[in-house]
Design a protein around this motif. Structure first.
Motif: not given
Length: 449
Positions: A161-171, A373-378, A385-393
């Motif tokens: 099933l890994a081929s059916k998953v693009e990525r995992v976002i875990a909270f 806000p940091g998680a929303r940016a992720l 596809g929004r820009p993401f250059e640094a993670f500072a909160y």
């Protein structure tokens, strides 16, 4: 734009029970009248997981709970709904968001329940497999809390099933366990008018509650009299000392479920070996049960004791420099557990919990980490596809936010590069009325002032 599939934590899925006439009725969430002054006996009975996992007791999972109240200390207030709102803002329509509810009375390794005669998938693993195989393109899995353990088990059992998953976002996933369920199991935590004894009865029969118990895996959440890390599933003598169990029935149910979890989950390791990228989000800054000590007489002491940190934003958050250790978590999952996962394809980001400039009703703890806000940016970066250059909160501790007269405030901040490493060249400064003061940055990119 990719589709997403959301898997909630415990107890974030609706539960229903089949009727003899082919219809079904809601079990969870129950009506308020069925919870006050205590759980209705019928509700209590339905919420207890079956001793025989191969038996279909008529209860099945509905969709994730969109908006709810709190239960047994697990805050569900607008849990899934707040995530869906964010996804909608990113341009994902209703058809782009798949939802997998699961029967949290059963274990995350529930492979025993076969497909139902009515066409239901049976076990959660079969339901996830069916959903993924029906998609033409790989999807992004968004997992919350216990839902992450369920996802990991399913994909390790079904590696194709890994081929059916693009990525995992875990909270807020308790990769190394959490002590939140233990507080209910040992009768130290109730919910409003629901007594600790009632909470204990429900959790002692919930198989997934034992999948959450810390193991001797290096996270250091439970230690014995000599300071050695303890595996609560392998060493179950503590179950004979739980309160409210004069006949030993709860202890017997606990040992049955502990043995099952020990056998089916094995000893989890921190290394993520699947060919899938994981964006792992861990929060810290909320008082959390961060450790337990098993005494020589098999009693368990929790630190901090008697904590129901979902009952309000500020009542338990009076904070001094000496008790910072118990703020190492998101209110439910210790930071040491949420940040435990490692591997070449794992990128971990840390979000400070407290008063946040960009969030109304801030102090977004375990149940709504994605509102940070940091998680929303992720989410914006990986899904739109929004820009993401640094993670500072940064965030001010909630108790100081609500006390304008406080002479001192505590500020948490994080500065990470897109790859999760500490931001190169970062020089944090805190601006005060008497001038700027330099802060420090820990090796993992976090800071405290």
């Amino acid at each position: 734009m990719t589709k997403v599939l959301f898997i909630p934590g415990l107890p974030g899925s609706k539960l229903r029970v089949r009727r003899a006439n082919g219809t079904s009725t809601k079990v969870w969430l129950p009506r308020l009248s069925q919870m006050v002054p205590s759980l209705d006996p019928t509700v209590m009975r339905r919420l207890c997981g079956p001793d025989d996992l191969a038996t279909d007791d008529g209860v099945f999972a509905g969709r994730p709970i969109r908006t709810a109240a709190r239960f047994l200390g697990f805050d569900l207030m607008k849990q899934a709904g707040s995530l869906y709102d964010i996804l909608e803002d990113l341009g994902l329509g209703e058809s782009d968001v798949l939802k997998l509810g699961w029967d949290w009375r059963r274990p995350v390794t529930d492979d025993a329940l076969p497909p139902g005669a009515d066409g239901s998938a049976g076990s959660a693993r079969l339901a996830l497999k069916r959903l993924l195989e029906a998609q033409a393109e790989p999807v992004t899995l968004i997992v919350h809390s216990t839902g992450g353990l369920l996802m990991r088990h399913c994909l390790e059992r079904e590696p194709d099933l890994a081929s059916k998953v693009e990525r995992v976002i875990a909270f807020g996933v308790p990769w190394g366990g959490t002590l939140k369920s233990l507080a209910a199991l040992v009768g130290q935590q109730g919910f409003g008018t629901i007594s600790p004894a009632e909470a204990q009865k429900v959790f002692s029969s919930s198989w997934s509650a034992f999948d959450l118990l810390p193991r001797a895996v290096g996270a250091g959440l439970v230690t014995g009299p000599t300071g050695v890390e303890v595996d609560l599933l392998a060493d179950t003598a503590w179950t004979s000392r739980v309160p409210n169990d004069p006949q030993g029935e709860l202890g017997e149910a606990m040992r049955l479920r502990a043995a099952h979890s020990l056998a089916t989950l094995g000893t989890p390791g921190p290394e993520w070996t699947l060919p899938i990228d994981v964006i792992n989000v861990a929060g810290w800054g909320k008082k959390t049960i961060v450790r337990a000590e098993l005494g020589a007489d098999d009693t368990l002491d929790l630190d901090p004791p008697d904590l129901d940190n979902e009952s309000g934003h500020d009542a338990e958050d009076g904070c001094s420099a000496t008790d910072e250790a118990v703020y190492q978590g998101d209110g439910t999952v210790p930071f040491a557990s949420a940040s435990w996962l490692t591997g070449d394809r794992v990128t971990s980001y840390y979000v400070p919990i407290g008063a946040l400039k960009q969030v109304t009703m801030s102090n977004q703890r375990h149940s709504a980490l994605w509102r940070n806000p940091g998680a929303r940016a992720l989410l914006g970066h990986h899904l739109a596809g929004r820009p993401f250059e640094a993670f500072a909160y940064a965030a001010v501790d909630w108790s100081h936010k609500v006390d304008p007269a406080a002479e001192r405030v505590r500020i948490r901040y994080v500065m990470q590069a897109p790859d999760g490493a500490p931001l190169d060249g970062a020089a944090p400064r805190v601006r005060t009325t008497s001038g700027d003061v330099a802060g420090t940055l820990a090796p993992d990119g976090r800071g405290l002032f």
